[in-house]
Design an enzyme around this catalytic site. Structure first.
Site, short mmCIF file in Angstrom:
data_model
loop_
_atom_site.label_atom_id
_atom_site.label_comp_id
_atom_site.label_asym_id
_atom_site.label_seq_id
_atom_site.Cartn_x
_atom_site.Cartn_y
_atom_site.Cartn_z
N GLY A 1 0.71 -1.22 0.14
CA GLY A 1 0.02 -0.07 -0.06
C GLY A 1 0.72 1.23 0.07
O GLY A 1 0.32 2.48 0.05
N HIS B 1 -12.67 13.69 -15.48
CA HIS B 1 -12.38 13.71 -16.87
C HIS B 1 -10.78 14.01 -17.18
O HIS B 1 -10.37 15.26 -16.48
CB HIS B 1 -13.57 14.55 -17.68
CG HIS B 1 -13.55 16.05 -17.50
ND1 HIS B 1 -12.60 16.98 -17.97
CD2 HIS B 1 -14.03 16.76 -16.51
CE1 HIS B 1 -12.82 18.11 -17.65
NE2 HIS B 1 -13.66 17.83 -16.64
#
Length: 212
Positions: free
Chosen positions: A73, A140
């Site tokens: 992680g 986006h």
């Protein structure tokens, strides 16, 4: 059928095991889970329902039909141990949870982990070995560089850039059109409103450079 080997058997490794059992590829029988690689041989002591720890990364030699994912992680250990297996000829695959919503193509990538309830919007560019934990959100035209890690509930917005080896901790957010430079670190719950320099660690809302 491929045999999936998970690098790392500790907390994040157990989460990645769960992810691996909740993909379309697993349901379709493309792989079975062979076990873990970890030098802490008792890492799974007290836990049930997991495959065995086969060996350490350092000592393991990839076998025929093996494929790999890296369940570490933090960025630098992930890079270090994945590169050990790559140097031995190991092949890495992507894992995408059935409950993730990925609007951008990642079929050309390797080593990507996308957990449940992640949203990846249109025209997002991901890179090899990116990890996106539960409920992270990518707007986006965002770009995420190789080895980077977005922790749960972290968000990057339109046209945001995370360069290679960036770490966003839980709940971190980056406003549109900002860049976190290579090796940058954004602390939990932080709000990035200005560019983060390469190698810089920031924390707070608004995020400011961390000082010891």
């Amino acid at each position: 059928m491929k045999n999936l080997v998970i690098i790392g058997a500790r907390g994040f490794g157990r989460e990645v095991f769960d992810l691996a059992t909740n993909t379309q590829a697993f349901i379709d029988g493309e792989y079975q889970i062979k076990g873990f690689l970890d030098d802490k041989i008792d890492a799974l002591e007290g836990y049930k329902g997991y495959p065995e720890i086969i060996d350490s990364v350092e000592h393991y030699t990839p076998e025929e039909n093996d494929v790999f994912v890296c369940a570490l992680g933090t960025v630098q250990p992930k890079k270090e141990y994945a590169e050990m297996i790559l140097a031995k000829g190991g092949e890495f695959i992507n894992l995408v949870d059935l409950k993730a919503n990925v609007r951008s193509n990642i079929s050309h990538l390797k080593g990507v982990l996308i957990f449940s309830f992640v949203f990846v919007s249109v025209d997002v560019t991901l890179s090899d070995f990116v990890s996106l934990q539960h409920f992270s959100c990518l707007g986006h035209d965002a770009r995420v560089g190789k080895w980077s890690h977005m922790s749960s509930y972290s968000t990057i917005t339109g046209y945001t850039v995370l360069e290679d080896e960036v770490m966003l901790q839980t709940g971190a957010k980056v406003v549109p059109k900002k860049t976190v430079g290579k090796g940058g670190f954004v602390g939990a719950g932080s709000l990035v409103i200005r560019n983060v320099k390469p190698g810089q660690s920031v924390f707070g809302s608004p995020a400011l450079p961390m000082t010891l």
